[in-house]
Design an enzyme around this catalytic site. Structure first.
Site, PDB file in Angstrom:
ATOM      1  N   HIS A  34      44.368  44.299  25.385  1.00  0.00           N
ATOM      2  CA  HIS A  34      43.840  45.156  26.442  1.00  0.00           C
ATOM      3  C   HIS A  34      44.784  45.218  27.639  1.00  0.00           C
ATOM      4  CE1 HIS A  34      40.502  47.059  28.680  1.00  0.00           C
ATOM      5  NE2 HIS A  34      41.009  46.416  29.714  1.00  0.00           N
ATOM      6  N   HIS A  68      35.489  52.134  28.211  1.00  0.00           N
ATOM      7  CA  HIS A  68      34.634  50.960  28.352  1.00  0.00           C
ATOM      8  C   HIS A  68      33.760  50.861  27.112  1.00  0.00           C
ATOM      9  CE1 HIS A  68      33.630  48.099  31.818  1.00  0.00           C
ATOM     10  NE2 HIS A  68      34.910  48.103  31.612  1.00  0.00           N
TER      11      HIS A  68
END
Lengths: 218, 762
Positions: free
Chosen positions: B42, B88
């Site tokens: 990430h 998200h």
């Protein structure tokens, strides 16, 4: 020239929009941080929309205790013009300057859309020179806009011409489709629709500007 | 080697060895945890970076390209526009309301970190079929999360889209794009310059929420509902009121020029913010772990350094400005605490040094650059899926035979998204000229309470997993074109894009092949259209029961236009289930198609692969995507304002092809019927070739519209007329579709208006 004070709590978000529209209507405006207590220079006070203090607990419940509020109560009781838009209307009912309460919409969802409202009374600083029955296209933008009031107070409001605006088609479950009301002396008005969002034809409507032009004539 | 901590933290044995090489010793537990979050997929883009560098990122308007918190475009008139897109997905799969809410919160901070005031959010959503209570709950909760956070934080949510596909059932995609504006001179970069300057932590206290979110959550797949419940403590919880005050405080600090750098705390929390700001300036930083205000007692140093508690910022402040900074923060009721100082490099290396007390014991000491920039990069193996060709040929919709009811198909393909955007404040700041529900959103380019211009920005977010599952490269090219066209039909020139690549596991060579193909397609389309990529995000490990999701590159496109002489084509009252569209056309209008092959010619090839008609109505997931002439698209974009001037409605052809495009023209703009003259094949009617527009033109302007097309060299076809109260298209017999389309518009409206709401609520 008419000077409006626009109240800004932490969490208020419509202050710039209201200021721009009042300026466009021909007035001048100044933002007032919520700790201000001297309101003597203002010709009117506008409590703008948003989420005062996050609207935690319930809309307006914490804003009631901001220092500016007791000054606004005095300002109103002395006959000063006070306008509450959306969250501002919720705050005014919370402090008792206007009767009733704004509950959650009956859909239990937030609603943002353009609605048609009807001017039902001239007994307010926003509608003084607007013919009763005039239809206006003005956006609403709220989760808690369901105006609720007991039947006796409703009768008083209706009989004394204090129901200022009604929805043409009730979007949120409000008692008697009420979109805005005024106080006994007609100097305090609260409404859920946002006149500042209907102040430019580029954005779809200029009908709100008519209301703000009434305000600055005071 | 003990098979323990580093593996639990998500690091491989090779990465553990690399850390030892950097430090020339074994890392302690805190150091290991800091590397684990910073070297997570990430934060480090370690699997995707080798591909992403192929993207075109420069252009005359680009002030800041990828790599900073947001891309920044020079819009002219002294105004700069910051834009970014993020995902998200994983938090939203587990706790959809908070997951979606904090997605909005996180990206807002990326925007005001650059000095810009956020003026718009857009939320493209990709969810599973709404036929199970769980999928309905996921969508309802995601929308509630965006609505409750976005409305309360005081940033309008002005657009997005929704796609419904089975592969997103347990792994919905929640992407969020944010656009901010600022006077060019307020642009600020996240650097910790100036040795001796203070690092001040602003905003919320630090708690145990979101610990390891990036490494545990976003960098691993999860396989079941039980698995997602077990990961619940890794999801952050948002507080929009804190964020609102943080926005106002930070903008005030920047307006008063009180900070030299500022950085938000997002993924990897304090570790990320301190190491990145120090690394960018080539300096070091001492951080006093005891100074960090905590939400919970007994938090250890690992928890403090990796917590992803929301609504926090790190400001770099000269000592002389400290008191003024504290005063501004006090006004906005924002907590502000000095937690560190910027330090000299030692032998050319800037160290991030975590201490117990500012002068106290050293708990961790690592080169800041090694955390921020030096994660190992992987050139993972690529492989085209071996069964792809077979699937494409056996499920080819262009070989369809049978009898089909197009009236039913058209109704099925139209989704009324108003149930979603009505729950979002999409009008705040008085900028919304074209609201959500049309093609691109058009916003006045004004800073609330600040700089005004006579310009507008157009924004659109677009993704099409169905196209990209068939052919990720061509699918991405078509997606970039669709975004550019959505912006272009508002009369704006597309000037830049941001992208969010949502993919499965990078450990699968087929997924890495998809990523590589997507990047190739994006590069080709962006070069052709002149829209550099100014930012992006990669979300990997999106999978469900071991199946990778369909590859979903989401493109956020920004366009700019002048508003002088703008004439609105948007009806005054927005449609809703109990209102009719007003403003029916006063005179006879001609419907015209600009771009692409002649839809009335049987000999033309209209490929149906990936079309929603083939996949949703016929359940065929194969075939081939239409080919596109990017040069022609560029010509159309350049000339589109000429067509807009002569038309009373302009709509670009995208999902659903000409068939759905004409239906939307009726529903969104005309409020009259359309009768198509001549016969069209079902393939021509539903082929999803973007880069074309349908116009509604007053018949007196028909000739000049054809002349314009002739002058600029674009194909143009008269499709029919707008009149009456029926939508009529006759079909030719290449695929048997009975009488084609013949629908009363009231029937069309009845089936369309409120249909998404009914699907969710029932």
């Amino acid at each position: 020239m008419h000077l409006s004070g626009i109240v800004v709590f932490p969490g208020t978000n419509c202050e710039f929009d209201v200021a721009e529209s009042i300026d466009k209507a021909g007035g001048i405006s100044q933002l007032i941080w919520h700790d201000t207590t001297d309101l003597s220079k203002f010709d009117s006070i506008v409590i703008a929309g948003g989420f005062a203090h996050g609207d935690y607990l319930r809309p307006g419940a914490i804003a009631k205790f901001s220092p500016v509020m007791s000054s606004i109560e005095r300002f109103a009781n002395d006959g000063g013009t006070v306008v509450g838009i959306c969250n501002g209307f919720q705050v005014l009912t919370e402090v008792g300057l206007l009767p009733g309460a704004l509950q959650k919409n009956d859909s239990l969802t937030f609603i943002c859309k353009n609605v048609e409202i009807v001017v039902s009374s001239n007994f307010s600083p926003l509608t003084k020179n607007i013919e009763i029955g005039t239809e206006l296209l003005i956006p609403i933008n709220h989760f808690s806009g369901n105006f609720t009031v007991d039947s006796e107070t409703l009768k008083v409001l209706e009989d004394s011409g204090r129901v200022v605006f009604r929805y043409k088609s009730n979007p949120n479950g409000s008692t008697a489709s009420i979109a805005g009301i005024s106080n006994e002396t007609g100097n305090v008005v609260g409404l859920m629709p946002h006149p500042e969002r209907a102040s430019d034809i580029l954005l779809g409507s200029e009908d709100g500007l008519r209301l703000l032009k009434n305000l600055i004539l005071i | 080697m003990s098979n323990s901590l580093h593996v639990e933290l998500g690091l491989t044995d090779e990465e553990f060895q690399e850390i030892k090489n950097v430090l020339k010793r074994d890392p302690n537990d805190l150091e290991l945890a800091m590397y684990a979050v910073m070297w997570s997929e990430h934060c480090s883009y370690k699997s995707s970076r080798v591909h992403l560098k192929r993207l075109p990122t420069t252009g005359p308007r680009v002030l800041v390209g990828p790599g900073e918190n947001a891309g920044v475009i020079d819009a002219g008139d002294g105004m700069a526009v910051a834009l970014r897109i993020e995902s998200h997905n994983h938090p939203s799969a587990i706790e959809p309301t908070q997951g979606a809410a904090t997605g909005a919160g996180g990206i807002l901070r990326d925007i005001f970190t650059m000095g810009a005031r956020p003026i718009a959010l857009l939320d493209p959503l990709y969810v599973g079929p709404l036929d199970t209570p769980r999928h309905k709950w996921l969508l309802e909760s995601i929308v509630r999360g965006i609505s409750s956070y976005g409305n309360s934080v005081g940033v309008p949510t002005v657009g997005g889209e929704i796609h419904i596909e089975p592969c997103f059932g347990e792994n919905p995609l929640v992407n969020v794009m944010c656009v901010g504006v600022m006077p060019v001179e307020r642009l600020i970069l996240a650097q910790a310059s100036g040795v001796g300057n203070f690092a001040i932590l602003l905003g919320s206290r630090t708690g145990r929420d979101g610990i390891g979110g990036v490494s545990v959550l976003a960098s691993q797949e999860f396989n079941s509902q039980a698995d997602s419940s077990a990961k619940l403590p890794n999801v952050q919880v948002g507080d929009p009121y804190e964020e609102k005050r943080l926005i106002e405080a930070c903008l005030e600090l920047l307006n008063q020029k009180l900070v030299v750098g500022i950085q938000d705390l997002g993924g990897a929390g304090l570790t990320c913010a301190t190491s990145e700001t120090a690394a960018r300036a080539g300096l070091g930083m001492d951080v006093d772990i005891n100074a960090v205000p905590l939400r919970e007692p007994n938090m250890n140093s690992v928890e403090i350094m990796t917590s992803e508690s929301q609504e926090r910022m790190l400001a770099i402040v000269e000592p002389v400005a400290l008191q003024d900074v504290l005063d501004v923060c006090r006004k906005f009721e924002i907590r502000a605490t000095v937690v560190g100082t910027v330090t000299e490099p030692e032998n050319g290396v800037g160290y991030l040094c975590i201490r117990n007390g500012l002068e106290g014991e050293i708990l961790a000491k690592v080169p800041a650059k090694s955390l921020a920039d030096e994660a190992p990069l992987y050139n993972r193996p690529l492989k085209r899926p071996s069964n792809l060709d077979e699937k494409l040929s056996t499920q080819n919709p262009n070989s369809l035979v049978g009898k089909f009811d197009l009236n039913a198909d058209i109704k099925e393909l139209l989704i009324d998204e108003s149930w979603i955007y009505r729950q979002y404040d999409h009008q705040l700041f008085l900028n919304t000229v074209i609201p959500p529900g049309f093609d691109g959103t058009l916003l006045r380019l004004n800073e609330p309470g600040g700089l005004k211009t006579s310009k507008a920005v157009a924004i659109s977010t677009d993704g099409n997993p169905t196209w990209c599952a068939i052919d990720p490269m061509q699918g991405t090219i078509l997606t970039v074109v669709e975004g550019a066209m959505n912006v272009a039909v508002t009369g704006s020139e597309p000037v830049a894009i941001v992208n969010c690549l949502n993919l499965g596991s990078p450990e699968h060579p087929e997924v890495m092949w998809q990523l590589s193909e997507i990047v190739n397609g994006m590069s080709e389309a962006c070069l052709a259209l002149g829209t550099p990529v100014v930012g992006g995000n990669v979300s990997l490990y999106n999978a469900n029961d071991g199946e990778d999701i369909d590859p979903t590159p989401v493109i956020g496109t920004l366009g700019i236009r002048d508003l002088v002489g703008y004439k609105s084509q948007v009806p005054k009252v927005q449609k809703s289930s109990n209102e009719n569209v007003s403003d029916a056309l006063p005179s006879t209008n001609v419907i015209v198609l600009v771009g692409g092959p002649n839809p009335f010619e049987e000999s033309q090839e209209f490929l149906l692969g990936g079309s929603s008609w083939a996949t949703k109505c016929r359940n065929l997931k194969g075939g081939y995507l239409p080919k596109i002439d990017l040069g022609e698209v560029k010509t159309l974009i350049k000339a589109i304002h000429l067509f807009i001037e002569k038309s009373n409605a302009v709509h670009d052809i995208s999902s659903g092809g000409i068939g759905v495009g004409l239906a939307k023209l009726i529903l969104n703009y005309l409020n009259t019927g359309i009768e198509v003259e001549g016969e069209m094949s079902a393939a021509a009617l539903f082929c999803e070739l973007p880069g074309r527009v349908v116009l509604s033109v007053d018949e007196k302007n028909e000739k000049s519209v054809f002349e314009i097309a002739g002058e600029v060299g674009l194909p143009i076809y008269r499709l029919g007329v707008a009149r009456g109260n029926r939508f009529v298209v006759k079909t030719s017999k290449s695929i048997d579709c009975g009488n084609g389309i013949d629908l009363e518009i009231d029937e069309l409206k009845k089936s369309y208006l409120g249909n998404l709401e009914k699907l969710v609520i029932q």
